[in-house]
Design a protein around this motif. Structure first.
Motif, PDB file in Angstrom:
ATOM      1  N   LYS A  56       0.590  -2.208   0.139  1.00  0.00           N
ATOM      2  CA  LYS A  56       0.249  -0.465  -0.266  1.00  0.00           C
ATOM      3  C   LYS A  56       1.268   1.154   0.288  1.00  0.00           C
ATOM      4  CE  LYS A  56      -3.493  -2.261   2.637  1.00  0.00           C
ATOM      5  NZ  LYS A  56      -4.525  -2.048   3.702  1.00  0.00           N
ATOM      6  N   SER A  57       2.234   0.308   0.349  1.00  0.00           N
ATOM      7  CA  SER A  57       3.295   2.438   0.119  1.00  0.00           C
ATOM      8  C   SER A  57       3.501   3.001  -1.701  1.00  0.00           C
ATOM      9  CB  SER A  57       4.348   2.017   0.408  1.00  0.00           C
ATOM     10  OG  SER A  57       4.125   1.967   2.024  1.00  0.00           O
ATOM     11  N   VAL A  58       2.215   2.557  -2.140  1.00  0.00           N
ATOM     12  CA  VAL A  58       3.290   2.604  -3.791  1.00  0.00           C
ATOM     13  C   VAL A  58       2.124   4.349  -4.063  1.00  0.00           C
ATOM     14  CG1 VAL A  58       4.199   0.426  -4.466  1.00  0.00           C
ATOM     15  CG2 VAL A  58       2.093   0.897  -4.459  1.00  0.00           C
ATOM     16  N   GLU A  59       1.701   4.666  -3.404  1.00  0.00           N
ATOM     17  CA  GLU A  59       0.367   5.678  -4.022  1.00  0.00           C
ATOM     18  C   GLU A  59       1.233   6.199  -4.860  1.00  0.00           C
ATOM     19  OE1 GLU A  59      -2.610   6.343  -4.118  1.00  0.00           O
ATOM     20  OE2 GLU A  59      -2.726   4.582  -2.682  1.00  0.00           O
ATOM     21  N   SER A  67      -8.290   8.294  -9.041  1.00  0.00           N
ATOM     22  CA  SER A  67      -8.586   7.254  -7.240  1.00  0.00           C
ATOM     23  C   SER A  67      -8.769   5.854  -7.768  1.00  0.00           C
ATOM     24  CB  SER A  67      -9.041   7.764  -6.791  1.00  0.00           C
ATOM     25  OG  SER A  67     -10.693   7.682  -8.003  1.00  0.00           O
ATOM     26  N   ALA A  68      -9.268   6.027  -9.264  1.00  0.00           N
ATOM     27  CA  ALA A  68      -9.213   4.707 -10.039  1.00  0.00           C
ATOM     28  C   ALA A  68      -8.496   3.558 -10.740  1.00  0.00           C
ATOM     29  CB  ALA A  68     -10.485   4.874 -10.956  1.00  0.00           C
ATOM     30  N   ALA A  69      -7.284   4.770 -10.900  1.00  0.00           N
ATOM     31  CA  ALA A  69      -5.483   3.748 -11.712  1.00  0.00           C
ATOM     32  C   ALA A  69      -5.390   2.706 -11.301  1.00  0.00           C
ATOM     33  CB  ALA A  69      -4.926   4.797 -12.033  1.00  0.00           C
ATOM     34  N   VAL A  70      -4.875   1.880 -12.417  1.00  0.00           N
ATOM     35  CA  VAL A  70      -4.448   0.508 -11.803  1.00  0.00           C
ATOM     36  C   VAL A  70      -2.786   0.679 -12.818  1.00  0.00           C
ATOM     37  CG1 VAL A  70      -4.308  -1.974 -11.901  1.00  0.00           C
ATOM     38  CG2 VAL A  70      -6.136  -0.582 -11.708  1.00  0.00           C
ATOM     39  N   PRO A  71      -1.615   0.750 -11.845  1.00  0.00           N
ATOM     40  CA  PRO A  71      -0.514   1.320 -12.183  1.00  0.00           C
ATOM     41  C   PRO A  71      -0.139  -0.422 -12.887  1.00  0.00           C
ATOM     42  CG  PRO A  71      -0.372   2.564 -10.212  1.00  0.00           C
ATOM     43  CD  PRO A  71      -2.114   1.770 -10.433  1.00  0.00           C
ATOM     44  N   THR A  72       0.928  -0.219 -13.627  1.00  0.00           N
ATOM     45  CA  THR A  72       0.661  -1.626 -14.584  1.00  0.00           C
ATOM     46  C   THR A  72       2.230  -1.436 -15.313  1.00  0.00           C
ATOM     47  OG1 THR A  72      -1.650  -2.029 -14.347  1.00  0.00           O
ATOM     48  CG2 THR A  72       0.165  -3.610 -15.824  1.00  0.00           C
ATOM     49  N   VAL A  73       2.811  -2.785 -14.589  1.00  0.00           N
ATOM     50  CA  VAL A  73       4.471  -2.989 -15.546  1.00  0.00           C
ATOM     51  C   VAL A  73       4.693  -3.939 -16.268  1.00  0.00           C
ATOM     52  CG1 VAL A  73       7.005  -1.973 -15.299  1.00  0.00           C
ATOM     53  CG2 VAL A  73       5.341  -1.269 -13.413  1.00  0.00           C
ATOM     54  N   GLU A  74       4.619  -4.139 -17.300  1.00  0.00           N
ATOM     55  CA  GLU A  74       5.289  -5.097 -17.904  1.00  0.00           C
ATOM     56  C   GLU A  74       6.942  -5.181 -18.386  1.00  0.00           C
ATOM     57  OE1 GLU A  74       2.914  -6.510 -20.967  1.00  0.00           O
ATOM     58  OE2 GLU A  74       0.924  -6.822 -19.535  1.00  0.00           O
ATOM     59  N   LEU A  75       7.608  -6.295 -17.774  1.00  0.00           N
ATOM     60  CA  LEU A  75       8.742  -6.570 -18.591  1.00  0.00           C
ATOM     61  C   LEU A  75       9.492  -8.038 -19.167  1.00  0.00           C
ATOM     62  CD1 LEU A  75      10.762  -5.093 -14.926  1.00  0.00           C
ATOM     63  CD2 LEU A  75      11.002  -4.388 -17.525  1.00  0.00           C
ATOM     64  N   ALA A  76       9.889  -7.865 -20.413  1.00  0.00           N
ATOM     65  CA  ALA A  76      10.342  -8.639 -20.866  1.00  0.00           C
ATOM     66  C   ALA A  76      12.376  -8.495 -20.621  1.00  0.00           C
ATOM     67  CB  ALA A  76       9.914  -8.891 -22.368  1.00  0.00           C
ATOM     68  N   PHE A  77      12.645 -10.246 -20.229  1.00  0.00           N
ATOM     69  CA  PHE A  77      14.084  -9.927 -20.247  1.00  0.00           C
ATOM     70  C   PHE A  77      14.723 -11.280 -20.851  1.00  0.00           C
ATOM     71  CE2 PHE A  77      12.751 -10.346 -15.900  1.00  0.00           C
ATOM     72  CZ  PHE A  77      13.769 -11.558 -15.870  1.00  0.00           C
ATOM     73  N   LEU A 117      17.025 -14.118  -8.045  1.00  0.00           N
ATOM     74  CA  LEU A 117      17.874 -14.300  -9.448  1.00  0.00           C
ATOM     75  C   LEU A 117      18.907 -12.988  -9.075  1.00  0.00           C
ATOM     76  CD1 LEU A 117      18.526 -15.021 -11.816  1.00  0.00           C
ATOM     77  CD2 LEU A 117      15.870 -13.758 -12.640  1.00  0.00           C
ATOM     78  N   LEU A 118      18.401 -11.638  -8.979  1.00  0.00           N
ATOM     79  CA  LEU A 118      18.717 -10.832  -9.379  1.00  0.00           C
ATOM     80  C   LEU A 118      19.678 -10.159  -7.880  1.00  0.00           C
ATOM     81  CD1 LEU A 118      16.855  -8.329 -11.031  1.00  0.00           C
ATOM     82  CD2 LEU A 118      18.031  -9.561 -12.089  1.00  0.00           C
ATOM     83  N   GLY A 119      19.927 -10.850  -6.827  1.00  0.00           N
ATOM     84  CA  GLY A 119      20.106 -10.419  -5.169  1.00  0.00           C
ATOM     85  C   GLY A 119      19.930  -9.299  -4.178  1.00  0.00           C
ATOM     86  N   TYR A 120      18.548  -9.734  -4.818  1.00  0.00           N
ATOM     87  CA  TYR A 120      18.117  -8.315  -3.330  1.00  0.00           C
ATOM     88  C   TYR A 120      16.890  -9.022  -2.366  1.00  0.00           C
ATOM     89  CZ  TYR A 120      14.134  -8.017  -6.605  1.00  0.00           C
ATOM     90  OH  TYR A 120      12.877  -8.937  -7.468  1.00  0.00           O
ATOM     91  N   GLN A 121      16.426  -8.128  -1.627  1.00  0.00           N
ATOM     92  CA  GLN A 121      15.428  -8.328  -1.087  1.00  0.00           C
ATOM     93  C   GLN A 121      13.768  -8.012  -0.440  1.00  0.00           C
ATOM     94  OE1 GLN A 121      16.873  -8.107   3.373  1.00  0.00           O
ATOM     95  NE2 GLN A 121      18.729  -9.720   2.923  1.00  0.00           N
ATOM     96  N   LEU A 122      12.808  -8.348  -0.537  1.00  0.00           N
ATOM     97  CA  LEU A 122      11.837  -8.020  -0.574  1.00  0.00           C
ATOM     98  C   LEU A 122      11.672  -7.382   1.385  1.00  0.00           C
ATOM     99  CD1 LEU A 122       9.739  -9.796  -2.626  1.00  0.00           C
ATOM    100  CD2 LEU A 122       9.953  -7.979  -3.395  1.00  0.00           C
ATOM    101  N   PRO A 123      10.220  -6.159   1.443  1.00  0.00           N
ATOM    102  CA  PRO A 123      10.409  -6.095   2.590  1.00  0.00           C
ATOM    103  C   PRO A 123       9.579  -6.578   2.930  1.00  0.00           C
ATOM    104  CG  PRO A 123       9.040  -4.559   1.611  1.00  0.00           C
ATOM    105  CD  PRO A 123      10.399  -5.335   0.085  1.00  0.00           C
ATOM    106  N   GLN A 124       9.400  -6.911   4.516  1.00  0.00           N
ATOM    107  CA  GLN A 124       8.292  -7.481   4.857  1.00  0.00           C
ATOM    108  C   GLN A 124       6.431  -7.093   4.614  1.00  0.00           C
ATOM    109  OE1 GLN A 124       8.339 -10.366   6.446  1.00  0.00           O
ATOM    110  NE2 GLN A 124      10.486 -10.821   5.558  1.00  0.00           N
ATOM    111  N   LYS A 125       6.895  -5.482   5.267  1.00  0.00           N
ATOM    112  CA  LYS A 125       6.164  -4.573   4.707  1.00  0.00           C
ATOM    113  C   LYS A 125       6.245  -2.862   4.604  1.00  0.00           C
ATOM    114  CE  LYS A 125       5.505  -3.419   9.410  1.00  0.00           C
ATOM    115  NZ  LYS A 125       4.705  -4.035  10.843  1.00  0.00           N
ATOM    116  N   GLY A 126       4.962  -2.360   4.442  1.00  0.00           N
ATOM    117  CA  GLY A 126       5.460  -1.299   3.888  1.00  0.00           C
ATOM    118  C   GLY A 126       6.551  -0.916   2.433  1.00  0.00           C
ATOM    119  N   ALA A 127       6.982  -0.103   2.517  1.00  0.00           N
ATOM    120  CA  ALA A 127       7.730   0.272   0.609  1.00  0.00           C
ATOM    121  C   ALA A 127       8.782  -0.365   1.467  1.00  0.00           C
ATOM    122  CB  ALA A 127       7.857   2.067   0.621  1.00  0.00           C
ATOM    123  N   SER A 128       9.968  -0.634   0.260  1.00  0.00           N
ATOM    124  CA  SER A 128      11.325  -1.265  -0.132  1.00  0.00           C
ATOM    125  C   SER A 128      12.211   0.236  -0.068  1.00  0.00           C
ATOM    126  CB  SER A 128      11.447  -1.810  -1.267  1.00  0.00           C
ATOM    127  OG  SER A 128      12.298  -1.798  -1.967  1.00  0.00           O
TER     128      SER A 128
END
Length: 883
Positions: A56-59, A67-77, A117-128
């Motif tokens: 919920k920290s990606v406002e 307010s109804a937007a759905v931010p979407t990202v697509e990556l191909a690698f 794969l990339l060598g990082y960590q994901l936050p347990q909660k909140g923003a990275s």
């Protein structure tokens, strides 16, 4: 890792889909002006990997106002000949889908697979946050952070060391770390980091030192006890000997004899002082007698002198009386000249007064006429001034309120224009003879209307249509219009006008009346600086003064014409009077001085005659002869008394000198001090004996030697334990140093691969420089020729260049270890000069042969010679992107 395409939709300014495809394996240069969305692309890539899809920290990804937007990202690698496709949506529809060569993953599983794969960590909660980003946080450089590399290396340190482990095998094994940690722990129980004792080891050292100090104190007290015993024996012998012999008694007897001799000398000195006083009295009497004898003998000389003085006084009186008649004649002549000059001055003054009155009358007549004209003008200005005040009062209005009214009207006009731009537009074109009704008003032919509120369009024969303008902006504009219209109405009511134009007209009239009022006040002050009343008073005073001057002119005596013409002027007459008065004063002063001289001469003559006669009578009398005889007898007796006293004083002085009273006084002082000193010494011996006995009794009760033996035994016990811990601490310290040196040698072997890549890039920019890394793989000391310092001490631009070189070296290290790499640079190297920038281009071009680089910039002209085709972000926005 090779990124092939990036697609994003409804992220910040990219409401519509944007596709960044056909990405090349090497350098990809994407350019655009400021605020064109370069940083948004970088943020989208970071969000796709770093942020959890359910966060919920990606406002900040949401487009503004949607307010109804759905931010979407697509990556191909592509990585290790495998195709990866990631699709992640946030906020309204939270999803994360990952497809790897046809195998699908979703949700947390997909995110964890990417993190591994990339060598990082994901936050347990909140923003990275920065501490989670790992390797991508090191290789993906945000705008303005290229020079800050320390924290990025720290957060990616475990992944970098893991890559080194893969390169150097068991050399990098951490199996010995547990042994080093155990030894450090055991050593830490005994020694500090700097090798100083601590814990029981430190306490034993302190206790041992304290016991040594206590033993030293006891040894000193034992030595003092023995010394006091010896001192007691010697002092007892001295005390008994003095008590038997009493040496102070002899000193007291000698003192009494010396005092008796001094009392005898004092008697002689008192007699000598009395005789000296008598001799002094005789000498004074003898001097007075001789003075009286001299005075009596000098009377004859005084009589002759007084007779000569009498003759001189008589001659001086005769001379002074002969000068009286010429001086009186000079006075009378000078008085006649002075009286004539006075009469001429009076005539000159009357003539001058007559002329002055004529001038004053002419001046007062002109002043009276001028004041009359000023009084007339002042009255006229005062009437106009009253009219201007009345006009100003009738049109009084506050300029600030009018200014606020203009501002409100301007805001209302702007809001009307803005609302019309966003309002629902209704246009019509009707056939001839046809009409409709809009909100009850008939419309026909053709026209257009902007609708802000709910409206009704009535169609005859069909019914009506309801029109409701939509959109949050329109509702806001409508409320703003209503608020501004109400504010405009309130401000008009406060000013008491119907429109802004009327208020401005009143303000113009008010300002004009104010300017006219100031102008008239200046005019009135110019003719009546102190007011009309003061001007009227001056006019009346001038008339009274003019009449007074005319009366004075009529009262002056008339002078015949020829005499008035030949009369001297006032200045000449005054000069003549002054000269005549000075001459008269000099003559009168000379006569006065002569009269005083005559009186003085007569008085001197009388005094001389009286003194001569008096002295003559005295010298011829019998009493004077008797005085001379008596005086001679008294002189002889005084001489005899003086001689006798001088002989007595001389004999007694010889006797006193023989006794030497100064030596007797010294003997008295010496004998007295000797007696006091010997008595005090005996008292001190007695007091010291008591003190020593008490002290020895107390020390004997303490058992000093027993205490000293106990302390010595306790010290020996502590010393054995201290030596035991001392040997253990030295052994642990030696063992830790040996293991640490071995570990450092292994660390240097770990650093070698990274140092190799650093030297490779650094030699392009600084051929004679080196950049060392520490055991934590952190770039540190920078050496260039004779210059030596830390990387953090370099200039901003140099630190930015060193930061990018270090990141490229880390990327080579990761690639060599088989780890995926992707380098993203957002507006980096903006602080590099052209010479350094040229060297960095070479480095980037070289690195692009091994890594994919996404370079975002707002200065494409700086990268024209990079050897790649730039891609314009503004052009990409205009392309249609299919789902």
């Amino acid at each position: 890792m090779k990124l092939q395409q990036l697609r994003l939709e409804q992220i910040r300014q990219f409401r519509d889909p944007l596709l960044l495809g056909d990405l090349q394996p090497g350098i990809n240069l994407i350019h655009g002006p400021n605020e064109s969305g370069k940083s948004t692309l970088v943020r989208a890539i970071r969000a796709a990997f770093f942020e959890r899809h359910r966060s919920k920290s990606v406002e900040d990804l949401r487009p503004w106002g949607d307010s109804a937007a759905v931010p979407t990202v697509e990556l191909a690698f592509e990585h290790n000949q495998r195709s990866w496709r990631l699709t992640k949506s946030f906020l309204q529809r939270k999803r994360c889908d990952l497809v790897v060569d046809g195998t699908s993953y979703s949700g947390d599983e997909a995110e964890e697979k990417l993190a591994a794969l990339l060598g990082y960590q994901l936050p347990q909660k909140g923003a990275s946050k920065e501490q989670h980003w790992g390797v991508p946080g090191l290789l993906w450089v945000e705008q303005g952070t290229g020079q800050d590399i320390e924290r990025a290396v720290e957060h990616a340190g475990d992944h970098l060391k893991s890559a080194l482990n893969n390169l150097v095998g068991e050399v990098a094994s951490s199996g010995g770390d547990e042994v080093i940690q155990e030894i450090e722990q055991q050593r830490g129980e005994l020694l500090t980091g700097t090798g100083k004792p601590r814990g029981e080891y430190l306490q034993l050292e302190k206790d041992q030192q304290q016991l040594q100090e206590e033993i030293a104190v006891l040894d000193d007290r034992i030595r003092q006890y023995q010394e006091q015993v010896d001192r007691l024996g010697r002092l007892t012998d001295e005390y008994e000997k003095a008590r038997r012999e009493r040496p102070w008694d002899q000193a007291l007897r000698n003192l009494e004899r010396a005092r008796e001799r001094y009392r005898q000398v004092e008697v002689l000195q008192q007699q000598q002082a009395r005789d000296k006083e008598a001799l002094q009295y005789v000498q004074q009497s003898l001097a007075l007698l001789r003075q009286n004898q001299e005075q009596l003998q000098s009377q004859n000389r005084k009589l002759q002198q007084r007779e000569a003085d009498l003759q001189k006084a008589r001659q001086q009186l005769a001379r002074e009386e002969a000068r009286a008649e010429p001086l009186q004649t000079a006075v009378e002549q000078a008085r006649a000249v002075y009286d004539a000059a006075g009469k001429a001055l009076e005539r000159a003054r009357q003539q001058e007064a007559r002329q002055r009155l004529v001038q004053d009358i002419a001046r007062l007549q002109a002043q009276h006429q001028s004041l009359s004209l000023s009084l007339e003008k002042a009255g006229e200005f005062q009437r106009k001034l009253d009219e201007a005040r009345k006009q100003k009062q009738q049109n009084r209005i506050d300029g600030g309120t009018v200014q606020q009214l203009r501002k409100t009207r301007r805001e209302l006009d702007e809001e009307t224009i803005r609302s019309r731009a966003i309002a629902t537009r209704l246009s019509w074109e009707l056939d001839p003879g046809k009409s409709l009704r809009l909100n009850g008003q008939q419309i026909s032919e053709q026209g257009e209307e902007r609708l802000l509120e709910d409206s009704t369009l009535s169609i005859p024969g069909f019914g009506s249509l309801g029109i409701t303008p939509g959109g949050e902006d329109l509702a806001r504009a409508r409320r703003s219009l209503q608020r501004l219209e109400q504010r405009l109405s309130d401000e008009l009511a406060a000013l008491g006008v119907a429109s802004l134009e009327e208020a401005e007209q009143r303000l113009v009239r008010f300002q004009e009346a104010d300017r006219q009022l100031n102008h008239l006040e200046d005019l009135l002050k110019s003719v009546a600086p102190n007011g009309i009343d003061r001007l009227t008073s001056e006019y009346d005073d001038t008339g009274i003064e003019l009449e007074k001057r005319r009366v004075e002119q009529a009262g002056l005596p008339s002078t015949p014409g020829p005499e008035a013409e030949t009369a001297p002027g006032k200045t000449e007459a005054e000069s003549t009077v002054r000269h005549a008065e000075a001459a008269l004063t000099n003559a009168e002063d000379a006569r006065t001085r002569h009269e005083k001289s005559v009186l003085t001469a007569r008085q001197d003559c009388d005094n001389a005659r009286r003194e001569w006669q008096q002295l003559k009578d005295e010298l011829e009398g019998t009493e004077r002869q008797q005085q001379l005889q008596q005086l001679a007898g008294e002189l002889a007796a005084a001489e005899q008394r003086k001689a006798g006293l001088e002989g007595t004083l001389q004999e007694r002085d010889h006797e006193i000198q023989r006794t030497r009273p100064d030596l007797i006084r010294l003997d008295i002082e010496r004998y007295q001090r000797a007696a006091e000193t010997q008595q005090q010494a005996q008292q001190n011996r007695e007091r010291e004996l008591r003190d020593i006995r008490v002290r020895l009794e107390a020390w004997g009760a303490e058992g000093l030697e027993e205490q000293r033996n106990d302390k010595a035994a306790e010290l020996e016990h502590h010393h054995r334990r201290y030596q035991e811990l001392h040997r253990r601490a030295r052994a642990l310290d030696l063992l830790l140093n040996l293991l640490t040196e071995k570990r450092q040698a292994l660390t240097r072997r770990l650093q070698a691969p990274l140092q190799k890549h650093l030297d490779h890039y650094l030699s392009v920019l600084f051929p004679d420089a080196t950049l060392e890394v520490d055991e934590n793989l952190m770039p540190g000391r920078f050496t260039r020729g004779n210059e030596l310092g830390q990387m953090s001490e370099l200039s901003f631009g140099a630190r930015e260049q060193m930061g990018l070189i270090s990141r490229l070296a880390y990327a080579d290290l990761l690639l060599e270890a088989g780890r995926p790499t992707l380098i993203i640079l957002d507006d980096t190297l903006v602080h590099s000069d052209m010479g350094r920038l040229e060297g960095m281009k070479r480095i980037l071009f070289d690195a692009a042969r091994r890594h994919q680089i996404l370079l975002f910039t707002c200065h494409p002209e700086h990268w024209q010679d990079l050897g790649v085709e730039p891609r314009d972000l503004e052009a990409l926005k205009g392309q249609t992107v299919s789902g």
